[in-house]
Design a protein around this motif. Structure first.
Motif, mmCIF file in Angstrom:
data_model
loop_
_atom_site.group_PDB
_atom_site.id
_atom_site.type_symbol
_atom_site.label_atom_id
_atom_site.label_comp_id
_atom_site.label_asym_id
_atom_site.label_seq_id
_atom_site.Cartn_x
_atom_site.Cartn_y
_atom_site.Cartn_z
ATOM 1 N N LEU A 6 22.718 -19.649 41.506
ATOM 2 C CA LEU A 6 22.371 -21.053 41.309
ATOM 3 C C LEU A 6 23.267 -21.883 42.212
ATOM 4 O O LEU A 6 24.490 -21.834 42.100
ATOM 5 C CB LEU A 6 22.578 -21.447 39.843
ATOM 6 C CG LEU A 6 22.331 -22.918 39.491
ATOM 7 C CD1 LEU A 6 20.882 -23.312 39.767
ATOM 8 C CD2 LEU A 6 22.695 -23.183 38.021
ATOM 9 N N PHE A 42 18.247 -19.808 43.128
ATOM 10 C CA PHE A 42 17.770 -21.089 42.610
ATOM 11 C C PHE A 42 18.529 -22.198 43.342
ATOM 12 O O PHE A 42 19.754 -22.279 43.245
ATOM 13 C CB PHE A 42 18.036 -21.202 41.107
ATOM 14 C CG PHE A 42 17.362 -20.160 40.264
ATOM 15 C CD1 PHE A 42 16.010 -20.254 39.962
ATOM 16 C CD2 PHE A 42 18.092 -19.084 39.763
ATOM 17 C CE1 PHE A 42 15.387 -19.300 39.169
ATOM 18 C CE2 PHE A 42 17.482 -18.129 38.961
ATOM 19 C CZ PHE A 42 16.119 -18.226 38.669
ATOM 20 N N TYR A 44 18.994 -26.137 43.543
ATOM 21 C CA TYR A 44 18.679 -27.387 42.847
ATOM 22 C C TYR A 44 18.942 -28.605 43.729
ATOM 23 O O TYR A 44 19.391 -28.491 44.866
ATOM 24 C CB TYR A 44 19.429 -27.481 41.514
ATOM 25 C CG TYR A 44 20.941 -27.445 41.597
ATOM 26 C CD1 TYR A 44 21.691 -28.618 41.659
ATOM 27 C CD2 TYR A 44 21.639 -26.232 41.574
ATOM 28 C CE1 TYR A 44 23.066 -28.596 41.703
ATOM 29 C CE2 TYR A 44 23.023 -26.197 41.614
ATOM 30 C CZ TYR A 44 23.733 -27.377 41.682
ATOM 31 O OH TYR A 44 25.103 -27.347 41.730
ATOM 32 N N ILE A 83 15.253 -21.540 34.720
ATOM 33 C CA ILE A 83 15.956 -20.282 34.991
ATOM 34 C C ILE A 83 15.625 -19.231 33.937
ATOM 35 O O ILE A 83 15.325 -18.074 34.259
ATOM 36 C CB ILE A 83 17.479 -20.519 35.069
ATOM 37 C CG1 ILE A 83 17.821 -21.346 36.314
ATOM 38 C CG2 ILE A 83 18.242 -19.188 35.087
ATOM 39 C CD1 ILE A 83 19.241 -21.875 36.328
ATOM 40 N N ALA A 97 26.881 -18.819 39.499
ATOM 41 C CA ALA A 97 26.794 -20.246 39.813
ATOM 42 C C ALA A 97 28.104 -20.720 40.419
ATOM 43 O O ALA A 97 29.152 -20.078 40.272
ATOM 44 C CB ALA A 97 26.475 -21.051 38.553
#
Length: 383
Positions: A6, A42, A44, A83, A97
């Protein structure tokens, strides 16, 4: 085992932007894929939602839905739901992350979470001696306390972050960031543009660029043919409310220094390697880092590097053996070190060769990927 990341950035044509965090993640992702692992990323804070499929890699771009209130909270819940849904369909085993602003705070994830120390806001505020927003500290602390384990690129960053957030040191694994050494080869280390200094990085106060301007003023007095090349994005300066940090540098530069400075702005990553090869000396007088990817890249390309003598840099460079470490405010010593390198080509070659060996031994992404895999497996087995 399938791993997901992430991140707010990732080097890809369809991703809004990327910098050091994105580069370090991509280096690791590509190494994991080469080891036949399936990886999901991922990303964002994007302008649109999209799913990009590449060999062994799936990239999810996640846009932020506008909210009237508490956007910081609802976007985290939006990310959490997205997620968790993908975790189920793609059978993901673990999520990694970044620590910056605690993006995983208030998320309830269905898999183990590892947080990598790219640098919290609290960490940088401490190094820069500036006050942190209380909300940022709370979000970062909540996120870190909920993680299953942590990865730090240096011992210094591990110790500082552990103290800031009262983390258990035995849950923090030190694994340096790595590079693909095949992409950083210099077949002609004795060929370069004499007396050319190179800085690569964001033009921002914390990276010591204002000190760099003072250093170059002294350099140009002693070496009238010296040149300074600057590569990286310009930023506003929070301390002075100035729109451009480069403008602040120009205010410091002497007239002669201005004539011999070339600011290239942000350029394609592939072009940076050429500039590093052409440089005589690479200089990074930063006050605040967690690691410093461009330092390792310069070392792999057999360049003599002068970095700061602060804690994180000592985990990369051995002072006097494969580079130099000097505090950014020690202008006189910085100048003496640069002039010494300008006047001793054999020393430059010697330091560059030692720097390459250090990069091969400590920062080979193939070896580092294995360390990460073993750590991930250990975290999963204990969850």
């Amino acid at each position: 085992m399938k791993i997901a990341f992430l991140t707010p950035e990732y080097p890809h044509p369809q991703v809004v932007s990327s910098a050091g965090i994105g580069t370090s993640i991509k280096n690791l992702v590509e190494a994991l894929v080469k080891k036949n692992m399936k990886v999901t990323v991922f990303v964002y804070h994007q302008e649109r939602n999209a799913i990009l499929e590449e060999k062994g890699l799936t990239i999810h771009l996640i846009a932020k839905k506008p909210r009237r209130f508490f956007t910081w909270y609802f976007y985290r819940k939006q990310l959490q739901n997205y997620i968790n849904a993908v975790v189920k369909t793609e059978n993901i085993s673990l999520l990694e992350a970044a620590d910056w602003t605690g993006i995983t705070a208030f998320m309830r994830l269905n898999i183990p979470l590892v947080i990598r120390f790219h640098g919290t806001d609290a960490y940088f505020c401490k190094l820069e001696h500036r006050k942190q927003k209380f909300k940022n500290f709370v979000l970062e602390k909540i996120a870190l306390k909920k993680a299953s384990a942590y990865i730090s690129p240096t011992i210094f960053t591990k110790e500082e972050t552990a103290k800031l957030f009262s983390l258990k040191p035995d849950k923090i694994k030190v694994v340096p960031n790595g590079i693909d050494l095949q992409n950083f080869k210099n077949e002609t280390p004795t060929i370069f543009e004499a007396k050319t200094l190179l800085y690569v990085g964001t033009l921002i106060r914390k990276k010591g660029v204002l000190e760099l301007a003072k250093i170059f003023n002294k350099i140009i007095e002693k070496e009238p043919l010296a040149r300074l090349i600057l590569i990286g994005s310009d930023t506003a300066d929070v301390k002075t409310n100035t729109a451009s940090t480069y403008k602040l540098m120009q205010d410091i530069f002497s007239d002669k220094a201005k004539e011999h400075t070339n600011y290239l702005g942000k350029i394609p990553y592939t072009e940076i390697v050429t500039h590093i090869k052409n440089a005589h000396v690479c200089i990074f007088p930063s006050f605040a880092e967690t690691f410093g990817m461009v330092t390792v890249e310069s070392m792999a390309l057999q360049k003599p590097v002068i970095n700061t003598n602060m804690g994180w840099a000592s985990g990369i460079i051995d002072d006097g053996i494969n580079g130099y470490l000097v505090h950014p405010t020690e202008t006189k010593l910085y100048v003496e070190s640069i002039i010494h390198l300008f006047n001793d080509e054999n020393l430059c070659v010697k330091l560059g060769a030692a720097a390459r060996r250090k990069a091969e031994h400590n920062f080979n992404i193939d070896t580092i990927a294995n360390e990460n895999i073993n750590f991930y497996k250990n975290v999963i087995s204990k969850s």
